[in-house]
Design a protein around this motif. Structure first.
Motif, PDB file in Angstrom:
ATOM      1  N   SER A 270      25.619  42.004  85.252  1.00  0.00           N
ATOM      2  CA  SER A 270      26.374  40.752  85.172  1.00  0.00           C
ATOM      3  C   SER A 270      26.365  40.222  83.740  1.00  0.00           C
ATOM      4  N   LYS A 271      25.278  40.440  83.016  1.00  0.00           N
ATOM      5  CA  LYS A 271      25.196  40.007  81.612  1.00  0.00           C
ATOM      6  C   LYS A 271      26.092  40.883  80.729  1.00  0.00           C
ATOM      7  N   LYS A 272      26.040  42.208  80.923  1.00  0.00           N
ATOM      8  CA  LYS A 272      26.841  43.126  80.108  1.00  0.00           C
ATOM      9  C   LYS A 272      28.338  42.876  80.262  1.00  0.00           C
TER      10      LYS A 272
ATOM     11  N   LYS B 161      21.298  41.823  87.374  1.00  0.00           N
ATOM     12  CA  LYS B 161      21.213  40.898  86.234  1.00  0.00           C
ATOM     13  C   LYS B 161      21.710  41.551  84.951  1.00  0.00           C
ATOM     14  N   GLU B 162      21.296  42.797  84.704  1.00  0.00           N
ATOM     15  CA  GLU B 162      21.749  43.510  83.506  1.00  0.00           C
ATOM     16  C   GLU B 162      23.270  43.659  83.492  1.00  0.00           C
TER      17      GLU B 162
ATOM     18  N   ASP C 236      29.662  40.021  81.436  1.00  0.00           N
ATOM     19  CA  ASP C 236      29.921  38.590  81.365  1.00  0.00           C
ATOM     20  C   ASP C 236      30.572  38.092  82.657  1.00  0.00           C
TER      21      ASP C 236
END
Length: 187
Positions: A11-13, A8-9, A15
């Motif tokens: 994929s967010k970092k 999750k971290e 984008d």
């Protein structure tokens, strides 16, 4: 101390859609030693693993290689990437090949694919270009650039790399990719 990251971290970092990140992770990394899909443990990535997944994803998503081609590219280039300090923790365990060459500002890797051969190999060849300096000057109103660089074939088939198919080449600006990766990882 090594920092670990979750799906999750990351994929967010970067984008990137979470499902896509997980798929790339399954494709480009060996199975998680702490568990499987139903073990209850979420996979955690060290920076080298995150770099491998992001690079594989870049090869597939941006440079339009197939998953099998991207896997082969990562496998073929791994030793070169380690030797030239593109990995973070692997690099400290091996003799660096960069000690014997001039100061290189950035690297570009040219990847040529000739399609699947009869022996089922993917026919990939690689060239590394290390840019040492770039000089700009104005010549009668036209801006000229002069590059000083070193160039060499890399990979398991170095002798075949000189016969690169330039009609199917793609350039990976690996130094810029790594800088962007580090900036996004630190945000």
């Amino acid at each position: 101390m090594i920092r670990f990251y979750t799906n999750k971290e990351l994929s967010k970092k970067f984008d990137i859609n979470l499902a896509r990140w997980k798929r790339w992770s399954r494709e480009f990394l060996p199975p998680d030693p702490l568990g499987g899909l139903q073990s209850g443990y979420a996979r955690q990535y060290n920076p080298d693993e995150a770099f491998t997944v992001a690079l594989g994803g870049h090869l597939v998503g941006d440079l339009k290689f197939s998953i099998p081609e991207a896997k082969q590219i990562l496998f073929d280039l791994h030793r070169w990437l380690v030797d030239h300090d593109f990995y973070f923790y692997f690099s400290k365990t091996s003799e660096s090949a960069t000690n014997s060459i001039p100061e290189v500002k950035f690297y570009q890797l040219t990847i040529s694919s000739q399609g699947v051969h009869r022996d089922q190999s993917l026919g990939l060849s690689y060239w590394a270009r290390g840019i040492i300096s770039v000089e700009s000057k104005n010549h009668y109103g036209v801006r000229l650039q002069r590059e000083n660089f070193i160039e060499s074939p890399i990979g398991p088939k170095e002798s075949e790399s000189s016969r690169m198919n330039f009609e199917s080449c793609r350039v990976l600006n690996i130094t810029e990719f790594r800088k962007r990766f580090l900036n996004q990882l630190q945000d």
